[in-house]
Motif scaffolding. Sequence first.
Motif, PDB file in Angstrom:
ATOM      1  N   UNK A   1      -2.973  10.147   0.387  1.00 12.11           N
ATOM      2  CA  UNK A   1      -2.073  11.250   0.729  1.00 12.11           C
ATOM      3  C   UNK A   1      -0.778  11.083  -0.045  1.00 12.11           C
ATOM      4  N   UNK A   2      -0.177  12.193  -0.433  1.00 10.29           N
ATOM      5  CA  UNK A   2       1.093  12.202  -1.156  1.00 10.29           C
ATOM      6  C   UNK A   2       2.025  13.179  -0.459  1.00 10.29           C
ATOM      7  N   UNK A   3       3.256  12.738  -0.234  1.00  5.56           N
ATOM      8  CA  UNK A   3       4.243  13.597   0.399  1.00  5.56           C
ATOM      9  C   UNK A   3       5.319  13.978  -0.607  1.00  5.56           C
ATOM     10  N   UNK A   4       5.532  15.277  -0.778  1.00  2.00           N
ATOM     11  CA  UNK A   4       6.561  15.794  -1.678  1.00  2.00           C
ATOM     12  C   UNK A   4       7.453  16.735  -0.875  1.00  2.00           C
ATOM     13  N   UNK A   5       8.736  16.420  -0.707  1.00  2.00           N
ATOM     14  CA  UNK A   5       9.639  17.322   0.032  1.00  2.00           C
ATOM     15  C   UNK A   5       9.646  18.723  -0.575  1.00  2.00           C
ATOM     16  N   UNK A   6       9.818  19.723   0.273  1.00  2.64           N
ATOM     17  CA  UNK A   6       9.826  21.110  -0.193  1.00  2.64           C
ATOM     18  C   UNK A   6      11.009  21.404  -1.103  1.00  2.64           C
TER      19      UNK A   6
ATOM     20  N   UNK B   1       4.955  13.337 -11.874  1.00  2.00           N
ATOM     21  CA  UNK B   1       4.804  12.149 -11.030  1.00  2.00           C
ATOM     22  C   UNK B   1       3.776  12.388  -9.935  1.00  2.00           C
ATOM     23  N   UNK B   2       3.829  13.537  -9.302  1.00  2.00           N
ATOM     24  CA  UNK B   2       2.906  13.842  -8.202  1.00  2.00           C
ATOM     25  C   UNK B   2       1.461  13.831  -8.663  1.00  2.00           C
ATOM     26  N   UNK B   3       1.188  14.370  -9.840  1.00  2.00           N
ATOM     27  CA  UNK B   3      -0.183  14.407 -10.345  1.00  2.00           C
ATOM     28  C   UNK B   3      -0.749  13.011 -10.551  1.00  2.00           C
TER      29      UNK B   3
ATOM     30  N   UNK C   1       9.098  11.064  -3.937  1.00  2.00           N
ATOM     31  CA  UNK C   1       7.671  11.304  -3.763  1.00  2.00           C
ATOM     32  C   UNK C   1       7.056  10.024  -3.210  1.00  2.00           C
ATOM     33  N   UNK C   2       6.322  10.112  -2.099  1.00  2.00           N
ATOM     34  CA  UNK C   2       5.726   8.929  -1.481  1.00  2.00           C
ATOM     35  C   UNK C   2       4.226   9.140  -1.302  1.00  2.00           C
ATOM     36  N   UNK C   3       3.491   8.035  -1.287  1.00  3.86           N
ATOM     37  CA  UNK C   3       2.053   8.117  -1.082  1.00  3.86           C
ATOM     38  C   UNK C   3       1.511   6.837  -0.502  1.00  3.86           C
ATOM     39  N   UNK C   4       0.298   6.917   0.062  1.00  5.52           N
ATOM     40  CA  UNK C   4      -0.419   5.760   0.583  1.00  5.52           C
ATOM     41  C   UNK C   4      -1.583   5.495  -0.353  1.00  5.52           C
ATOM     42  N   UNK C   5      -1.593   4.314  -0.986  1.00  6.23           N
ATOM     43  CA  UNK C   5      -2.619   4.000  -1.972  1.00  6.23           C
ATOM     44  C   UNK C   5      -4.010   3.983  -1.334  1.00  6.23           C
ATOM     45  N   UNK C   6      -4.973   4.546  -2.050  1.00 10.28           N
ATOM     46  CA  UNK C   6      -6.355   4.575  -1.572  1.00 10.28           C
ATOM     47  C   UNK C   6      -7.159   3.395  -2.101  1.00 10.28           C
ATOM     48  N   UNK C   7      -6.562   2.614  -3.006  1.00  8.47           N
ATOM     49  CA  UNK C   7      -7.230   1.425  -3.536  1.00  8.47           C
ATOM     50  C   UNK C   7      -6.153   0.429  -3.948  1.00  8.47           C
TER      51      UNK C   7
ATOM     52  N   UNK D   1       0.779  -1.236   0.000  1.00  5.31           N
ATOM     53  CA  UNK D   1       0.000   0.000   0.000  1.00  5.31           C
ATOM     54  C   UNK D   1       0.806   1.279   0.000  1.00  5.31           C
ATOM     55  N   UNK D   2       2.114   1.198   0.204  1.00  2.43           N
ATOM     56  CA  UNK D   2       2.966   2.381   0.160  1.00  2.43           C
ATOM     57  C   UNK D   2       3.648   2.441  -1.203  1.00  2.43           C
ATOM     58  N   UNK D   3       3.551   3.572  -1.866  1.00  5.06           N
ATOM     59  CA  UNK D   3       4.179   3.741  -3.169  1.00  5.06           C
ATOM     60  C   UNK D   3       5.238   4.833  -3.075  1.00  5.06           C
ATOM     61  N   UNK D   4       6.376   4.585  -3.708  1.00  2.25           N
ATOM     62  CA  UNK D   4       7.496   5.515  -3.703  1.00  2.25           C
ATOM     63  C   UNK D   4       7.994   5.693  -5.127  1.00  2.25           C
ATOM     64  N   UNK D   5       8.277   6.937  -5.490  1.00  2.76           N
ATOM     65  CA  UNK D   5       8.878   7.237  -6.786  1.00  2.76           C
ATOM     66  C   UNK D   5      10.026   8.213  -6.566  1.00  2.76           C
ATOM     67  N   UNK D   6      11.192   7.891  -7.116  1.00  2.00           N
ATOM     68  CA  UNK D   6      12.350   8.792  -7.012  1.00  2.00           C
ATOM     69  C   UNK D   6      12.522   9.527  -8.332  1.00  2.00           C
ATOM     70  N   UNK D   7      12.390  10.829  -8.296  1.00  2.00           N
ATOM     71  CA  UNK D   7      12.477  11.665  -9.487  1.00  2.00           C
ATOM     72  C   UNK D   7      13.876  12.260  -9.579  1.00  2.00           C
ATOM     73  N   UNK D   8      14.520  12.063 -10.727  1.00  2.00           N
ATOM     74  CA  UNK D   8      15.830  12.656 -10.980  1.00  2.00           C
ATOM     75  C   UNK D   8      15.739  13.531 -12.222  1.00  2.00           C
ATOM     76  N   UNK D   9      16.103  14.778 -12.095  1.00  4.91           N
ATOM     77  CA  UNK D   9      16.191  15.685 -13.243  1.00  4.91           C
ATOM     78  C   UNK D   9      16.989  16.889 -12.793  1.00  4.91           C
ATOM     79  N   UNK D  10      17.887  17.341 -13.653  1.00  2.00           N
ATOM     80  CA  UNK D  10      18.862  18.350 -13.276  1.00  2.00           C
ATOM     81  C   UNK D  10      20.167  17.651 -12.963  1.00  2.00           C
ATOM     82  N   UNK D  11      21.195  17.938 -13.739  1.00  2.00           N
ATOM     83  CA  UNK D  11      22.422  17.140 -13.705  1.00  2.00           C
ATOM     84  C   UNK D  11      23.651  18.035 -13.797  1.00  2.00           C
TER      85      UNK D  11
END
Length: 423
Positions: A285-290, A275-277, A307-313, A231-241
């Motif tokens: 709920x979705x958590x995005x660091x500032x 990714x957040x959208x 970016x982390x979230x708790x699946x609602x389904x 039920x926990x989903x995590x995505x690591x976004x990399x951009x800017x190098x």
Amino acid sequence: MSVLAASPVPLVVRTVEIPAPDDLLALLPPHGISWVRRGQGLIAWGESARLETAGAQRIDEADAWWRRVTRHALVRDDVRQAGTGLVAFGSFSFADASAAGGSLVVPRFVVGLRDGRAWFTVIDGDGLTDLPSLEDALGDASPPAPLPPIAIDEGDRDAWATAVASAIERIGAGELDKVVLARAVQATGDGPVDVRTVLTALAADYPSCWAFHVDGLVGATPELLARVDHGLVTSRVLAGTIRPTGDETADLAHAAALARSSKDREEHEYAVTSVTNVLAAHCASVNVPDEPSVLHLPNVMHLATDVTGVLSHNASALELIRELHPSAAVCGTPTLAAAHVIDELEGIDRGRYAGPVGWIDAAGDGEWCIGLRSAEIDATDPSRMRLFAGCGIVAASEPEAEWAESEAKLEPMRRALGAHIDA
């Protein structure tokens, strides 16, 4: 259009605990599957079932097929960890129209290692009477072969500069905000390349990346598209190098400059938003660091946001990656406009480069990355490979700087193949 190759009878699956191996990759037989990070993960070999798929619905078809396979499977799992029981490994093309399509492979044997616990899984389409030992399953596999001499093309610098300049012009004209352009270079060996030798080098040089090999795509990717775990989903976004210098003090200053760079922050924000959208539509709920962090790798430093979230389904990993791909990190913003520009300017079929690659279990949990820092092994000639690298282009981009960035991103595969070319 898909070709299904499931077992005619329900798959029978048995997972047992085994002593933890000292080196997971050292067990890998020739042509095996790898999903290893920091010495942990999964290796697999053999084949009990397979799906080949193509077109815009390729990931949806894989998800539907996997649900049918898991629904009828008979599973006895003594370990019950992520990656135990019935699992499949897959990779999918970047573009809907690519002839590379996609595949989902149910292996015959799997060895996993996580948090000090190791396991051995056998998957059989003919029913299991006696569980083979790990030694019998491995057989008399030869050790990894040394690499033959390999020549790697340098690439067409002028064509790249022209494509990047055209992309910048289109961004300036308001057609789009960002586009990711990729380039490919050919590598040719004097003989077949043993993928195990390449994986061993990648895993040693880039332990924080996922050293993977699935259906002829091999690499060490730092970018997590989606991990689904109870039920926990995590995505690591990399951009800017930015490319490191090797001097610790100087690189700390470079990292600080990267974190402040308006050009890189703009590129990164597009990717985080895309990714957040998607996750917001599936999560309570979705958590995005500032602020993004800076991920330090031997060849590059990236702006990174987890970016982390708790699946609602009950969404499967395949369902999520179908919606997450392609993110702005590998395509651009807006997606359709960026994809159109890629088709016009890039001049290559990316195949499965920058597409989803990973694994899924019977519960729909799994771990999928973006197939970056990778090479595609020629299916008919294992002495030939295509190496890929891509760069995010925004209004403030410069062709020369983007060439240097692409060279840095080619470095992991070049080194793993025994070559080094300075940018």
